[in-house]
Write a protein that holds these residues in place. Sequence first.
Motif, mmCIF file in Angstrom:
data_model
loop_
_atom_site.group_PDB
_atom_site.id
_atom_site.type_symbol
_atom_site.label_atom_id
_atom_site.label_comp_id
_atom_site.label_asym_id
_atom_site.label_seq_id
_atom_site.Cartn_x
_atom_site.Cartn_y
_atom_site.Cartn_z
ATOM 1 N N ARG A 1 138.174 -29.131 37.708
ATOM 2 C CA ARG A 1 138.818 -30.388 37.905
ATOM 3 C C ARG A 1 140.424 -30.106 38.078
ATOM 4 O O ARG A 1 140.886 -29.072 38.053
ATOM 5 C CB ARG A 1 138.598 -31.104 36.567
ATOM 6 C CG ARG A 1 137.081 -31.418 35.996
ATOM 7 C CD ARG A 1 136.445 -32.293 37.106
ATOM 8 N NE ARG A 1 134.948 -32.760 36.509
ATOM 9 C CZ ARG A 1 134.060 -31.994 36.882
ATOM 10 N NH1 ARG A 1 134.083 -31.144 37.718
ATOM 11 N NH2 ARG A 1 133.057 -32.455 36.503
ATOM 12 N N GLY A 2 140.868 -31.332 38.584
ATOM 13 C CA GLY A 2 142.352 -31.093 39.087
ATOM 14 C C GLY A 2 143.337 -31.810 38.321
ATOM 15 O O GLY A 2 142.900 -33.117 37.847
ATOM 16 N N VAL A 3 144.621 -31.652 38.259
ATOM 17 C CA VAL A 3 145.674 -32.386 37.630
ATOM 18 C C VAL A 3 146.690 -32.619 38.965
ATOM 19 O O VAL A 3 147.217 -31.510 39.070
ATOM 20 C CB VAL A 3 146.309 -32.067 36.438
ATOM 21 C CG1 VAL A 3 147.326 -32.705 36.172
ATOM 22 C CG2 VAL A 3 145.182 -32.146 35.189
ATOM 23 N N ALA A 4 146.942 -33.521 39.468
ATOM 24 C CA ALA A 4 147.777 -33.693 40.419
ATOM 25 C C ALA A 4 149.209 -34.060 40.277
ATOM 26 O O ALA A 4 149.677 -34.792 39.099
ATOM 27 C CB ALA A 4 147.454 -34.766 41.579
ATOM 28 N N VAL A 5 150.218 -33.885 41.173
ATOM 29 C CA VAL A 5 151.595 -34.515 41.180
ATOM 30 C C VAL A 5 151.808 -35.184 42.200
ATOM 31 O O VAL A 5 151.728 -35.113 43.175
ATOM 32 C CB VAL A 5 152.545 -33.205 41.201
ATOM 33 C CG1 VAL A 5 154.095 -33.794 41.071
ATOM 34 C CG2 VAL A 5 152.264 -32.202 40.094
ATOM 35 N N VAL A 6 152.086 -36.762 42.009
ATOM 36 C CA VAL A 6 152.407 -37.615 43.062
ATOM 37 C C VAL A 6 153.723 -38.211 42.759
ATOM 38 O O VAL A 6 154.415 -38.205 41.582
ATOM 39 C CB VAL A 6 151.221 -38.641 43.062
ATOM 40 C CG1 VAL A 6 149.878 -37.954 43.204
ATOM 41 C CG2 VAL A 6 151.392 -39.253 41.693
ATOM 42 N N ALA A 7 154.046 -38.927 43.753
ATOM 43 C CA ALA A 7 155.414 -39.628 43.702
ATOM 44 C C ALA A 7 155.075 -41.086 43.020
ATOM 45 O O ALA A 7 154.011 -41.534 42.937
ATOM 46 C CB ALA A 7 156.242 -39.810 45.079
ATOM 47 N N ARG B 1 137.715 -34.746 42.482
ATOM 48 C CA ARG B 1 137.601 -34.300 41.047
ATOM 49 C C ARG B 1 138.930 -34.180 40.249
ATOM 50 O O ARG B 1 139.029 -33.367 39.349
ATOM 51 C CB ARG B 1 136.744 -33.178 40.849
ATOM 52 C CG ARG B 1 135.600 -33.226 41.268
ATOM 53 C CD ARG B 1 134.560 -31.960 40.919
ATOM 54 N NE ARG B 1 135.050 -30.732 41.335
ATOM 55 C CZ ARG B 1 134.899 -30.226 42.304
ATOM 56 N NH1 ARG B 1 134.376 -30.788 43.667
ATOM 57 N NH2 ARG B 1 135.478 -28.857 42.562
ATOM 58 N N VAL B 2 139.998 -34.966 40.699
ATOM 59 C CA VAL B 2 141.318 -34.869 40.032
ATOM 60 C C VAL B 2 140.986 -35.923 38.893
ATOM 61 O O VAL B 2 140.266 -37.023 39.063
ATOM 62 C CB VAL B 2 142.357 -35.240 40.860
ATOM 63 C CG1 VAL B 2 143.447 -35.548 40.252
ATOM 64 C CG2 VAL B 2 142.713 -34.329 41.910
ATOM 65 N N ARG B 3 141.530 -35.541 37.611
ATOM 66 C CA ARG B 3 141.345 -36.285 36.518
ATOM 67 C C ARG B 3 142.600 -36.761 35.889
ATOM 68 O O ARG B 3 142.658 -37.168 34.910
ATOM 69 C CB ARG B 3 140.262 -35.738 35.552
ATOM 70 C CG ARG B 3 139.105 -35.616 35.937
ATOM 71 C CD ARG B 3 138.272 -36.836 36.295
ATOM 72 N NE ARG B 3 136.906 -36.660 36.608
ATOM 73 C CZ ARG B 3 136.540 -36.919 37.791
ATOM 74 N NH1 ARG B 3 137.456 -37.011 38.746
ATOM 75 N NH2 ARG B 3 135.043 -36.657 38.310
ATOM 76 N N ALA C 1 139.262 -46.513 40.493
ATOM 77 C CA ALA C 1 138.813 -44.833 40.751
ATOM 78 C C ALA C 1 139.387 -43.871 39.802
ATOM 79 O O ALA C 1 138.982 -42.949 39.584
ATOM 80 C CB ALA C 1 139.355 -44.587 41.927
ATOM 81 N N CYS C 2 140.382 -44.575 38.759
ATOM 82 C CA CYS C 2 141.340 -43.733 37.739
ATOM 83 C C CYS C 2 140.420 -43.897 36.527
ATOM 84 O O CYS C 2 141.488 -43.677 35.437
ATOM 85 C CB CYS C 2 142.572 -43.604 38.079
ATOM 86 S SG CYS C 2 143.221 -43.289 39.607
ATOM 87 N N GLU C 3 139.609 -44.611 36.201
ATOM 88 C CA GLU C 3 139.229 -45.195 34.863
ATOM 89 C C GLU C 3 139.175 -44.103 33.975
ATOM 90 O O GLU C 3 139.554 -44.497 32.844
ATOM 91 C CB GLU C 3 137.795 -45.428 35.164
ATOM 92 C CG GLU C 3 137.131 -46.156 33.929
ATOM 93 C CD GLU C 3 135.662 -46.828 33.886
ATOM 94 O OE1 GLU C 3 135.298 -47.346 32.971
ATOM 95 O OE2 GLU C 3 135.278 -46.539 35.076
ATOM 96 N N ASP C 4 138.603 -42.737 34.144
ATOM 97 C CA ASP C 4 138.729 -41.924 32.990
ATOM 98 C C ASP C 4 139.992 -40.780 33.154
ATOM 99 O O ASP C 4 140.071 -39.874 32.754
ATOM 100 C CB ASP C 4 137.508 -40.813 33.354
ATOM 101 C CG ASP C 4 136.333 -42.006 33.096
ATOM 102 O OD1 ASP C 4 136.375 -42.732 32.164
ATOM 103 O OD2 ASP C 4 135.511 -41.789 33.779
ATOM 104 N N TYR D 1 137.867 -34.115 30.754
ATOM 105 C CA TYR D 1 137.708 -33.993 32.253
ATOM 106 C C TYR D 1 136.275 -34.286 32.770
ATOM 107 O O TYR D 1 136.253 -34.382 33.962
ATOM 108 C CB TYR D 1 137.995 -32.474 32.594
ATOM 109 C CG TYR D 1 139.509 -32.018 32.076
ATOM 110 C CD1 TYR D 1 140.664 -32.410 32.850
ATOM 111 C CD2 TYR D 1 139.796 -31.026 30.960
ATOM 112 C CE1 TYR D 1 142.055 -32.034 32.456
ATOM 113 C CE2 TYR D 1 141.063 -31.031 30.490
ATOM 114 C CZ TYR D 1 142.188 -31.233 31.056
ATOM 115 O OH TYR D 1 143.281 -31.018 30.737
ATOM 116 N N GLY D 2 135.550 -34.799 32.227
ATOM 117 C CA GLY D 2 134.309 -35.090 32.639
ATOM 118 C C GLY D 2 133.337 -34.171 33.278
ATOM 119 O O GLY D 2 132.763 -34.166 34.258
#
Length: 292
Positions: A92-98, A113-115, A147-150, A290-291
């Motif tokens: 699974r992934g954890v992202a960095v966004v603006a 599969r980003v969580r 889409a980001c429910e979890d 992380y599902g």
Amino acid sequence: MTSVAVPHSAGLNQPARAVPPLSCDSHMHIFDPRFAESSHWVRQPPNAPVAAYRQLQNRLGTQRAVVVTPSTYGTDNACMLNALDELGDCARGVAVVAHDVSDVELNLLAARRVRGLRVNFVTPQSWGKTTLQMLSTLAQKVAAHPACEDWHIQVFVHPEQLIQLASVLAALPVPLVIDHLGYVDPAEGASGAAYDAIRRLLDGGNTWVKLSGAYMRSTVQGPKYSDTLALGRALVREAPERLIWGSDWPHTTAAPDTVNDADLLNLLAAWTVSPSAMEKILVDNPAHLYGF
């Protein structure tokens, strides 16, 4: 499992206690020279591709992984997403966004599969200084997006920031994950204000803590990091159902080849004492968060 040398990991030993099936390394990074670092990043990143990380999995016995986009790549998650493709459904992934991330990008990340999203107050970021407003904005976007429910928000903060932001963190509309033991000074252990803030957040029922990065503030010479025992054991007593473990491979905050990942799992065994608690932290908790 193998006893050959693994890149960016000292020693050849395997964990003294074999990890249970489906154990998860819930915090690691991939650095691949095929992906350019952000222009804000001045240090040369290590060469730490998926193939090297698989060697670490083979040595430790872990099967699942959470790939966290490092600050090196700014808000470009391509390296992390490629790693998820290579590792398959066991990752699974954890992202960095603006702060102004679009719904289109969130949809794309969720489909890959980003969580969660990481908000870093400690190391240099491509946008400059991380603000409280950015944290709140991203948490609200995650909470409102179907889409980001979890998903969760993962924060890396200095202990004094953790204390200052405690009420804001407690009010986030999504689950909170605290990086690297809250960056708490092991000399304070469970007796300082930073640990008190973590304990209150854990009591709220919506916070998780990563048992990772023990070497970052340990002052004990050698691989055992025994000065973290009081802190780690206190967290295990407080909320074993909301702790996860991570190697933080390839250990970019430490001198090269000084961190022994098998010893980090041995440290987890010393924190947890019981095999059942260790299994909860390595298998059950990350599966829920992380599902898997």
